[in-house]
Design an enzyme around this catalytic site. Structure first.
Site, PDB file in Angstrom:
ATOM      1  CG  ASP A 175      34.220  45.532  88.028  1.00  0.00           C
ATOM      2  OD1 ASP A 175      33.017  45.245  88.027  1.00  0.00           O
ATOM      3  OD2 ASP A 175      35.116  44.675  88.069  1.00  0.00           O
ATOM      4  CG  ASN A 229      44.189  37.893  85.567  1.00  0.00           C
ATOM      5  OD1 ASN A 229      43.285  37.963  86.400  1.00  0.00           O
ATOM      6  ND2 ASN A 229      44.398  38.846  84.676  1.00  0.00           N
ATOM      7  CG  HIS A 234      40.775  40.006  87.528  1.00  0.00           C
ATOM      8  ND1 HIS A 234      40.748  40.205  86.165  1.00  0.00           N
ATOM      9  CD2 HIS A 234      39.568  39.451  87.832  1.00  0.00           C
ATOM     10  CE1 HIS A 234      39.589  39.805  85.685  1.00  0.00           C
ATOM     11  NE2 HIS A 234      38.857  39.336  86.666  1.00  0.00           N
ATOM     12  CD  GLU A 261      43.134  42.509  84.636  1.00  0.00           C
ATOM     13  OE1 GLU A 261      43.196  41.472  85.323  1.00  0.00           O
ATOM     14  OE2 GLU A 261      42.548  42.551  83.536  1.00  0.00           O
TER      15      GLU A 261
HETATM   16  P1  PGA Z   1      33.322  35.443  85.900  1.00  0.00           P
HETATM   17  O1  PGA Z   1      34.376  36.602  86.163  1.00  0.00           O
HETATM   18  O2  PGA Z   1      32.424  35.416  87.083  1.00  0.00           O
HETATM   19  O3  PGA Z   1      32.587  35.836  84.663  1.00  0.00           O
HETATM   20  O4  PGA Z   1      34.098  34.188  85.759  1.00  0.00           O
HETATM   21  C1  PGA Z   1      34.913  36.699  87.448  1.00  0.00           C
HETATM   22  C2  PGA Z   1      35.932  37.799  87.465  1.00  0.00           C
HETATM   23  O5  PGA Z   1      36.577  38.045  86.432  1.00  0.00           O
HETATM   24  O6  PGA Z   1      36.104  38.422  88.527  1.00  0.00           O
END
Ligand code: PGA
Length: 234
Positions: free
Chosen positions: A62, A128, A130, A135
């Site tokens: 992404d 959450n 994702h 999302e």
């Molecule tokens: P993070 O994010 O590694 O910064 O915790 C993970 C994600 O949102 O997929």
């Protein structure tokens, strides 16, 4: 799911590296890569290793809409500085967050994924649930798409920005349909703030309300979690 429990992110990165190394020995060619704090220990282990990625391809999950490759908050910048500058790959793909036509960019990225089927996909997980920037509520069948980031994601990511208003509100994300086509998935999660999402992913129902729960349907998933992220599991 093959669930591996580790002491901390450092040990988790080493475990993930071992899976990558095993894949390299079997001749895998294309890696799906992720950004965020979760894969940092994997990338530093890759950088410190003597593995050669110069004939490998990477396809990232992404990118924020509106950030250019030289913006130090962009995911292209993250990948260059954490991995590619030190460990060159043959070719690296990240969605173009500055594309004038975002729908066309999504189509272009789907073609990139089709041309370079992913052998091993590295994933983090959001608080959450994702994966990528898919999302809660996103269709399991979706391919690359433009996402309006949820409040939960914006709040989780604001630590990297000066103020919350600076966090982009939209992103381009590889879809869950494409993630599920990867031959092997490695999902890492570290820290207590991931414990609910990890529980839902492993023990909950498969539901679009918790995108990572779809991984229960993939037949080759390695989940690497520390004690804190595993703390709510039965
Ligand atoms: P993070 O994010 O590694 O910064 O915790 C993970 C994600 O949102 O997929």
């Amino acid at each position: 799911m093959n669930i591996i429990r580790v002491k901390d992110a450092q040990e988790g990165g080493k475990k993930a590296f071992e899976v990558i190394q095993e894949g390299m020995n079997k001749g895998v060619k294309t890696f799906g890569l992720a950004t965020g704090s979760t894969p940092e220990s994997l990338y530093s282990t890759m950088v410190a290793s003597d593995l050669d990625f110069s004939d490998k391809i990477s396809v990232n999950l992404d990118e924020y809409v509106g950030l250019s490759a030289d913006d130090d908050q962009s995911y292209r910048y993250f990948m260059n500085s954490h991995l590619f500058d030190q460990k060159p790959f043959k070719e690296t793909f990240v969605p173009d967050g500055k594309a004038a036509d975002l729908d066309a960019e999504c189509k272009r990225y789907d073609q990139v994924i089709e041309d370079h089927p992913i052998d091993i996909q590295v994933l983090g997980i959001g608080q959450n649930g994702h994966i990528g920037f898919n999302e809660p509520g996103t269709s399991f069948d979706i391919t690359t798409h433009v996402v309006a980031l949820t409040e939960s994601t914006i709040n989780a990511n604001k630590r990297n920005f000066e103020k919350v208003e600076d966090v982009p509100t939209h992103a381009l994300s590889m879809g869950i349909g494409s993630i599920m086509k990867s031959k092997k998935l490695i999902l890492m999660a570290f820290g207590v703030e991931k414990a609910d999402a990890v529980k839902g992913m492993i023990e909950g129902p498969v539901t679009e309300e918790l995108p990572a729960s779809i991984l229960q349907k993939h037949d080759d998933v390695v989940v690497i979690i520390d004690e804190a992220a595993a703390s709510k599991l039965k």
